[in-house]
Enzyme design. Structure first.
Site, PDB file in Angstrom:
ATOM      1  N   ARG A 183      83.790 -31.865 -47.967  1.00  0.00           N
ATOM      2  CA  ARG A 183      84.124 -32.700 -49.126  1.00  0.00           C
ATOM      3  C   ARG A 183      83.582 -34.118 -49.018  1.00  0.00           C
ATOM      4  O   ARG A 183      84.089 -35.041 -49.639  1.00  0.00           O
ATOM      5  CB  ARG A 183      85.635 -32.715 -49.367  1.00  0.00           C
ATOM      6  CG  ARG A 183      86.217 -31.352 -49.705  1.00  0.00           C
ATOM      7  CD  ARG A 183      87.652 -31.454 -50.163  1.00  0.00           C
ATOM      8  NE  ARG A 183      88.132 -30.164 -50.620  1.00  0.00           N
ATOM      9  CZ  ARG A 183      88.732 -29.268 -49.815  1.00  0.00           C
ATOM     10  NH1 ARG A 183      88.919 -29.557 -48.539  1.00  0.00           N
ATOM     11  NH2 ARG A 183      89.135 -28.116 -50.297  1.00  0.00           N
ATOM     12  N   LYS A 234      71.875 -40.706 -56.214  1.00  0.00           N
ATOM     13  CA  LYS A 234      71.789 -39.559 -57.119  1.00  0.00           C
ATOM     14  C   LYS A 234      71.186 -38.386 -56.353  1.00  0.00           C
ATOM     15  O   LYS A 234      69.994 -38.325 -56.123  1.00  0.00           O
ATOM     16  CB  LYS A 234      70.947 -39.900 -58.350  1.00  0.00           C
ATOM     17  CG  LYS A 234      71.650 -40.808 -59.323  1.00  0.00           C
ATOM     18  CD  LYS A 234      70.734 -41.267 -60.441  1.00  0.00           C
ATOM     19  CE  LYS A 234      70.368 -40.179 -61.393  1.00  0.00           C
ATOM     20  NZ  LYS A 234      69.626 -40.680 -62.575  1.00  0.00           N
ATOM     21  N   GLU A 270      56.123 -44.527 -60.232  1.00  0.00           N
ATOM     22  CA  GLU A 270      57.475 -45.090 -60.255  1.00  0.00           C
ATOM     23  C   GLU A 270      57.433 -46.609 -60.100  1.00  0.00           C
ATOM     24  O   GLU A 270      58.260 -47.323 -60.676  1.00  0.00           O
ATOM     25  CB  GLU A 270      58.331 -44.468 -59.153  1.00  0.00           C
ATOM     26  CG  GLU A 270      58.713 -43.019 -59.388  1.00  0.00           C
ATOM     27  CD  GLU A 270      59.805 -42.852 -60.440  1.00  0.00           C
ATOM     28  OE1 GLU A 270      60.338 -43.865 -60.932  1.00  0.00           O
ATOM     29  OE2 GLU A 270      60.123 -41.696 -60.776  1.00  0.00           O
ATOM     30  N   LYS A 304      65.605 -51.746 -58.404  1.00  0.00           N
ATOM     31  CA  LYS A 304      66.529 -50.619 -58.435  1.00  0.00           C
ATOM     32  C   LYS A 304      67.867 -50.998 -57.816  1.00  0.00           C
ATOM     33  O   LYS A 304      68.924 -50.615 -58.328  1.00  0.00           O
ATOM     34  CB  LYS A 304      65.931 -49.410 -57.710  1.00  0.00           C
ATOM     35  CG  LYS A 304      66.828 -48.187 -57.842  1.00  0.00           C
ATOM     36  CD  LYS A 304      66.146 -46.892 -57.474  1.00  0.00           C
ATOM     37  CE  LYS A 304      67.057 -45.721 -57.800  1.00  0.00           C
ATOM     38  NZ  LYS A 304      66.465 -44.419 -57.447  1.00  0.00           N
ATOM     39  N   GLU A 362      75.521 -44.510 -63.745  1.00  0.00           N
ATOM     40  CA  GLU A 362      74.669 -44.357 -64.920  1.00  0.00           C
ATOM     41  C   GLU A 362      75.476 -44.349 -66.221  1.00  0.00           C
ATOM     42  O   GLU A 362      75.257 -43.541 -67.120  1.00  0.00           O
ATOM     43  CB  GLU A 362      73.821 -43.080 -64.817  1.00  0.00           C
ATOM     44  CG  GLU A 362      72.570 -43.135 -65.683  1.00  0.00           C
ATOM     45  CD  GLU A 362      71.643 -41.955 -65.461  1.00  0.00           C
ATOM     46  OE1 GLU A 362      70.478 -42.200 -65.135  1.00  0.00           O
ATOM     47  OE2 GLU A 362      72.082 -40.802 -65.586  1.00  0.00           O
ATOM     48  N   ARG A 374      71.754 -48.414 -65.870  1.00  0.00           N
ATOM     49  CA  ARG A 374      71.026 -47.559 -64.935  1.00  0.00           C
ATOM     50  C   ARG A 374      70.180 -46.519 -65.656  1.00  0.00           C
ATOM     51  O   ARG A 374      69.177 -46.035 -65.127  1.00  0.00           O
ATOM     52  CB  ARG A 374      72.002 -46.882 -63.974  1.00  0.00           C
ATOM     53  CG  ARG A 374      71.288 -46.064 -62.892  1.00  0.00           C
ATOM     54  CD  ARG A 374      72.211 -45.668 -61.774  1.00  0.00           C
ATOM     55  NE  ARG A 374      71.520 -44.863 -60.779  1.00  0.00           N
ATOM     56  CZ  ARG A 374      72.039 -44.497 -59.634  1.00  0.00           C
ATOM     57  NH1 ARG A 374      73.273 -44.862 -59.314  1.00  0.00           N
ATOM     58  NH2 ARG A 374      71.353 -43.763 -58.771  1.00  0.00           N
ATOM     59  N   ASN A 404      65.379 -44.298 -66.174  1.00  0.00           N
ATOM     60  CA  ASN A 404      64.804 -43.031 -66.637  1.00  0.00           C
ATOM     61  C   ASN A 404      63.594 -43.235 -67.541  1.00  0.00           C
ATOM     62  O   ASN A 404      63.106 -42.269 -68.141  1.00  0.00           O
ATOM     63  CB  ASN A 404      65.870 -42.220 -67.390  1.00  0.00           C
ATOM     64  CG  ASN A 404      66.954 -41.706 -66.469  1.00  0.00           C
ATOM     65  OD1 ASN A 404      66.670 -41.192 -65.394  1.00  0.00           O
ATOM     66  ND2 ASN A 404      68.196 -41.861 -66.883  1.00  0.00           N
ATOM     67  N   HIS A 426      60.960 -40.564 -67.867  1.00  0.00           N
ATOM     68  CA  HIS A 426      61.422 -39.356 -67.198  1.00  0.00           C
ATOM     69  C   HIS A 426      61.825 -38.235 -68.146  1.00  0.00           C
ATOM     70  O   HIS A 426      61.842 -37.074 -67.741  1.00  0.00           O
ATOM     71  CB  HIS A 426      62.592 -39.689 -66.269  1.00  0.00           C
ATOM     72  CG  HIS A 426      62.175 -40.329 -64.989  1.00  0.00           C
ATOM     73  ND1 HIS A 426      61.517 -41.542 -64.952  1.00  0.00           N
ATOM     74  CD2 HIS A 426      62.301 -39.927 -63.694  1.00  0.00           C
ATOM     75  CE1 HIS A 426      61.265 -41.850 -63.690  1.00  0.00           C
ATOM     76  NE2 HIS A 426      61.717 -40.895 -62.922  1.00  0.00           N
ATOM     77  N   HIS A 485      60.298 -35.001 -66.839  1.00  0.00           N
ATOM     78  CA  HIS A 485      61.091 -33.872 -66.362  1.00  0.00           C
ATOM     79  C   HIS A 485      60.808 -32.609 -67.175  1.00  0.00           C
ATOM     80  O   HIS A 485      60.775 -31.503 -66.635  1.00  0.00           O
ATOM     81  CB  HIS A 485      62.580 -34.209 -66.449  1.00  0.00           C
ATOM     82  CG  HIS A 485      63.049 -35.127 -65.367  1.00  0.00           C
ATOM     83  ND1 HIS A 485      64.314 -35.681 -65.362  1.00  0.00           N
ATOM     84  CD2 HIS A 485      62.446 -35.600 -64.247  1.00  0.00           C
ATOM     85  CE1 HIS A 485      64.460 -36.439 -64.295  1.00  0.00           C
ATOM     86  NE2 HIS A 485      63.340 -36.408 -63.611  1.00  0.00           N
ATOM     87  N   HIS A 487      55.719 -35.053 -59.292  1.00  0.00           N
ATOM     88  CA  HIS A 487      56.732 -35.773 -60.081  1.00  0.00           C
ATOM     89  C   HIS A 487      56.157 -37.060 -60.658  1.00  0.00           C
ATOM     90  O   HIS A 487      56.361 -37.382 -61.835  1.00  0.00           O
ATOM     91  CB  HIS A 487      57.954 -36.096 -59.215  1.00  0.00           C
ATOM     92  CG  HIS A 487      58.975 -36.931 -59.928  1.00  0.00           C
ATOM     93  ND1 HIS A 487      59.701 -36.459 -60.992  1.00  0.00           N
ATOM     94  CD2 HIS A 487      59.364 -38.214 -59.742  1.00  0.00           C
ATOM     95  CE1 HIS A 487      60.505 -37.416 -61.434  1.00  0.00           C
ATOM     96  NE2 HIS A 487      60.320 -38.486 -60.697  1.00  0.00           N
TER      97      HIS A 487
END
Length: 355
Positions: free
Chosen positions: A119, A141, A183, A225, A235, A239, A243, A246, A250, A263
């Site tokens: 956990r 993330k 990026e 960042k 997010e 934040r 993206n 993206h 994606h 990517h």
């Protein structure tokens, strides 16, 4: 090079060390961050052939390496399960931690395993690619892909320590450096100022592996960042601006099975699509000139089935609200905003990306 401290409202803290040769000091850096107990060292299998001596030395300190043959197409829950089983076999307890050495796929998978195992145990991210050093390494993330899209399962789990060693980038293929620079350019469009000027001046030098050009770009992107994720850990607000490029990126990855574009190449094309939706943006031509300098080696010609799949992937994106796709666009360089895109907007952005 500096250590950047990131403190989150949740109480979590991440120290980001940017330092040539930092990999060799990893045990001391972990101890300095207050980490102890049995560690599970998870490594991208490709790195063993490139940095074998350094990684075996780490294994002598942390214990047996868990090496994984990772690729974007294998970024699955099955890999997360394999890592968790290895941590259990190693005897990592709640007083221990996970160390992930590899590219963004490996750090995402190992970070998710750390979030789920017992956990949640602490973890350390040691990104080995430029893309990971400026993107996946920092921010917490973690995730894995499903057949329906990229990173559709995951958790926010902040690393206690991020160690960016520019020396690791010397063995990268040039295509991978260009992937990472996409990026960096994204960050430059979000930030403007010195980072943008450095990109415009030094992009090709950085792609060639020139550390004197790369290091300031890494630092600039990480600082941006760090500032954004510290203010918005999960997010819920700004934040989302990270993206930029993206949504289309994606979708292109998903439509081509995560094996056609890197990517960063997908993000570079996504930035082109974003600029097509950034109507009335001052200095749009300046932004587009920089984006078009990003090298994309993969063939941009997709068949009708792949184009349809890309459009469908955008509508299945995590950021869809009320049937509209939440795009990040630019009002100006340094001034992003959220735009609820229609199906026609998505088609226009995809066409511009692949033009």
């Amino acid at each position: 090079m500096p250590t950047i401290e990131v403190r989150f409202a949740s109480g979590a803290r991440t120290d980001c060390v940017i330092e040539p040769g930092a990999l060799q000091r990893l045990p001391a850096l972990c101890a300095g961050a207050g980490l102890g107990g049995i560690a599970g060292l998870v490594c991208d299998q490709r790195l063993l052939s490139l940095h074998r001596e350094a990684l075996l030395a780490l294994g002598a300190h942390f214990g047996d390496l868990v090496s994984r043959p990772v690729a974007e197409s294998a970024k699955t829950l099955a890999e997360v399960d394999a890592i968790c089983e290895a941590l259990s076999a190693r005897g990592v307890g709640r007083d221990g931690y996970v160390v992930a050495v590899g590219g963004g796929v490996l750090t995402d998978l190992a970070g998710l395993a750390a979030a789920l195992y017992l956990r949640g145990v602490p973890w350390v991210s040691v990104p080995s690619t430029l893309l990971a050093q400026v993107d996946a390494g920092l921010g917490g993330k973690t995730g894995a892909n499903l057949r329906g899209g990229k990173n559709l399962v995951g958790a926010f789990h902040q690393p206690r320590l991020v160690v960016c060693d520019p020396v690791l980038l010397a063995t990268l293929p040039e295509r991978e450096r260009w992937s990472g620079l996409a990026e960096v350019v994204k960050c430059a469009l979000l930030e403007g100022g010195d980072l943008l000027a450095r990109c415009e001046r030094d992009l090709e030098r950085a792609a060639s592996g020139d550390v004197s050009a790369l290091a300031p770009l890494i630092e600039g992107a990480v600082r941006l960042k760090a500032r954004i994720v510290a203010a918005d850990e999960r997010e819920g607000g700004q934040r989302a601006f990270l993206n930029l490029g993206h949504t289309v990126g994606h979708a292109l990855e998903a439509a081509t099975g995560y094996a056609h574009f890197t990517h960063g190449e997908a993000v570079a094309l996504g930035l082109r699509g974003t600029l097509a939706l950034s109507a009335g943006m001052p200095e749009r031509d300046r932004a587009l000139r920089l984006v078009e300098r990003l090298r994309v080696e993969a063939d941009r010609v997709l068949d009708p089935r792949q184009r349809e799949a890309a459009t469908h992937a955008m509508t299945r994106d995590k950021k869809v609200r009320r049937g509209l796709v939440r795009f990040v666009v630019l009002e100006a360089i340094g001034a992003p905003k959220l735009h609820e895109a229609s199906a026609a907007d998505c088609a226009r952005a995809l066409a511009a990306a692949l033009a």
